[in-house]
Design a protein around this motif. Structure first.
Motif, mmCIF file in Angstrom:
data_model
loop_
_atom_site.group_PDB
_atom_site.id
_atom_site.type_symbol
_atom_site.label_atom_id
_atom_site.label_comp_id
_atom_site.label_asym_id
_atom_site.label_seq_id
_atom_site.Cartn_x
_atom_site.Cartn_y
_atom_site.Cartn_z
ATOM 1 N N GLY A 1 0.811 -1.219 0.000
ATOM 2 C CA GLY A 1 0.000 0.000 0.000
ATOM 3 C C GLY A 1 0.840 1.262 0.000
ATOM 4 O O GLY A 1 1.918 1.310 -0.625
ATOM 5 N N ASP A 2 0.393 2.297 0.703
ATOM 6 C CA ASP A 2 1.093 3.586 0.712
ATOM 7 C C ASP A 2 1.505 4.009 2.108
ATOM 8 O O ASP A 2 1.768 5.173 2.361
ATOM 9 C CB ASP A 2 0.180 4.681 0.144
ATOM 10 N N THR A 3 1.533 3.085 3.050
ATOM 11 C CA THR A 3 1.837 3.511 4.416
ATOM 12 C C THR A 3 3.141 2.894 4.925
ATOM 13 O O THR A 3 3.408 2.890 6.123
ATOM 14 C CB THR A 3 0.678 3.175 5.379
ATOM 15 N N ILE A 4 3.919 2.331 3.993
ATOM 16 C CA ILE A 4 5.278 1.901 4.319
ATOM 17 C C ILE A 4 6.193 2.552 3.281
ATOM 18 O O ILE A 4 5.881 2.507 2.088
ATOM 19 C CB ILE A 4 5.431 0.363 4.232
ATOM 20 N N ARG A 5 7.286 3.145 3.726
ATOM 21 C CA ARG A 5 8.241 3.750 2.788
ATOM 22 C C ARG A 5 8.738 2.714 1.791
ATOM 23 O O ARG A 5 8.941 1.552 2.146
ATOM 24 C CB ARG A 5 9.487 4.248 3.551
#
Lengths: 350, 350
Positions: A344-348
DNA sequence: CTGAAAGCGCTAACAT
DNA sequence: ATGTTAGCGCTTTCAG
């Protein structure tokens, strides 16, 4: 005179005594045995007789008595499914997978809910087994001794689902939650996060959540790290709790750079909190949940999570039951599915 | 040793005849009849005999055969509950209310799912009635003629739930969705909104959603207004769809000042979209959903909604069944509950 | 192709 | 307090 039904009410008067095969037999002038054959599509019956019977049955509104049928034939088209809860979105999805398959085999799903209590699970299983179902599907591998004994003694296919970290009574289909936790930890570490917190539910009997956390901590430990802070909640809206707990956790431990949540709802709450506070996700802090529930598709940012293969688990479990019933002795199966990470978009990005 | 099952190979289920009362009788040296009495806690049995029986039953792992029991006693402790879906959060909550009450009365809930199809509802009802349950609870008032006939002929308490806009087979417990829609329209109008849009689901058989919209439109009409734009969606994540549809609707009709949504998930999606776009809610645009699901507690702003009284509906329906079974003929009841408006933060204060 | 007899495992209703 | 006798409504089995 007074007994005459009014013209506007053509509905049949509800019978005091439920209808039996005999009623259909008398109405159609065909023997009970042949009526039974027609209604079950079994054996050869001449077309005219067949029609007479069908007509009579429909006219009367006859519904066969499965209790008597099951007793006589020693066969029941029921499969018991025992799950902890229905409000957890996750379980209805497993159920969907199960009934998709069972329906094709002419089997009926009967649901039992344990509320995460082993004592209640025991009662539910007892209740179910007393109806002599064709098979049992039960969530989890942890049961009371009595439950295990009942299941083993029932002489029917038993499939334990959702988890494979343990020893099944008969068959099992699921994922390794230990591995799931471990994989998520590795992903987080690879992305460079180091100060990691955890948020979960206060459910002593949610063994799968417990195993995920154990796997998670084991992997951190191997990297020389620990979970620096953790909180557990109990009751209430998971989304709201996710918000509150995230706020509280970050207040107490402002230098955390990642929060691993035991499920997506908590994670979603945390995400909403961070975005509202203008906290940079995933730069300043990373977030991850578990389950890949549909909800996360609509969030402002896609929460990192893991597919728990719910539908597939349901399907595979049901297939084992259906096959077992078809005569093929498919007992003692072990099926481990692979839980994919959805970053997704919540881990670098590493 | 040749019999030893190889790992991974289908190991045969130990051939066993299920245990009967007679087995317990022989093991304990007590007659079948007395064993039966002990196991049902019925009639007077001396304590020593009682203990002997209980011990034997436990040793053997005996589980009574309810099929035989039900046939002999003409009594079944099952109540059928027929609902459209389990993934709609709303229905598990109704179920919770139902089983809370039924459990106290020693009744077991059996769930059937129709997927919003009347044809499937008919099958499910047939299947359920064939087990001769003590009562039936079914969502909605719209059924096939055959379903209605079956229910009427079953000679058991039938409670139709969640809606009262129609004629029940027997009893009904619910809210007026027509009125719910109307009330929401009045609230919106009072708050000063005038250019109103609607977002809903493409479910031709969701009659309750349809009735809400009808009531809503009727009230607007009385004020000389109409729903200026509407969209319906089908499948996928409701939250995500709520976002997308809101975006699309506002694009096509930029001057709308209110969007009424057929459920909270759509409304929540719309809310997230508006907040992200920096649209002033409730100043520039107002939003409302329906159901008062738990989720809305965790949103950045509390979505306006209406309590659909789910738990209470479940409880009251179950009470009718339980009372009917207790001998008190409580048929033909009509219970209308009041759906309260929860204005939240997405409707301007008047 | 159709029917008659014999239970399935348990419990209601009487005995004792 | 405990045992005996008949079924419950259907299906299995075996005869026609």
């Amino acid at each position: 005179m007074a007994e005459q039904p009014k013209p506007g009410q053509p509905r049949p008067i509800p019978p005091r005594r439920p209808l039996t095969l005999r009623d259909v037999s008398e109405r159609s002038g065909v023997s009970e045995m042949t009526v039974s054959r027609v209604l079950r599509n079994r054996g050869d019956v001449s077309e005219p007789t067949r029609q007479k019977v069908l007509l009579a049955a429909r006219d009367l509104g006859y519904v066969p008595n499965r209790i008597a049928g099951a007793l006589a034939s020693q066969r029941v088209n029921l499969v018991g499914v025992v799950i902890p809860s229905l409000s957890n979105q996750v379980f209805p999805e497993v159920l969907q997978g199960i009934s998709d398959v069972l329906e094709e085999s002419g089997l009926q799903t009967v649901i039992g809910v344990t509320r995460y209590s082993l004592a209640r699970e025991e009662e539910v299983l007892y209740e179910m087994l007393s109806w002599r179902p064709s098979g049992i599907i039960v969530a989890g591998l942890e049961h009371s001794d009595a439950s295990r004994a009942m299941l083993a003694a029932a002489g029917i296919p038993v499939v334990e689902i959702m988890d494979v970290n343990g020893t099944p009574v008969d068959s099992m289909v699921g994922i390794s939650h230990h591995l799931a936790g471990r994989r998520m930890a590795q992903t987080i570490l690879t992305a460079g996060y180091r100060r990691i917190g955890f948020l979960g539910t206060k459910m002593p009997d949610d063994h799968r959540a417990r195993k995920r956390l154990e796997g998670f901590e084991a992997a951190l430990c191997e990297a020389g790290l620990t979970v620096e802070a953790r909180d557990f909640y109990d009751g209430g809206s998971a989304l709201q709790k996710g918000r509150e707990m995230t706020a509280a956790l970050l207040q107490r431990h402002p230098d955390l750079d990642f929060i691993y949540c035991s499920n997506d709802m908590i994670g979603a709450g945390g995400l909403l909190h961070c975005l509202e506070q203008g906290i940079d996700v995933p730069g300043r802090i990373g977030l991850a949940g578990f389950n890949a529930i549909e909800l996360i598709q609509g969030l402002p940012r896609r929460l990192a999570t893991m597919d728990s293969c719910r539908r597939e688990i349901g399907r595979r479990a049901a297939e084992i039951i259906a096959a077992g019933r078809a005569g093929q002795a498919r007992s003692g199966q072990v099926i481990e599915l692979e839980p994919a990470i959805l970053p997704g978009d919540t881990i670098r990005r590493a």
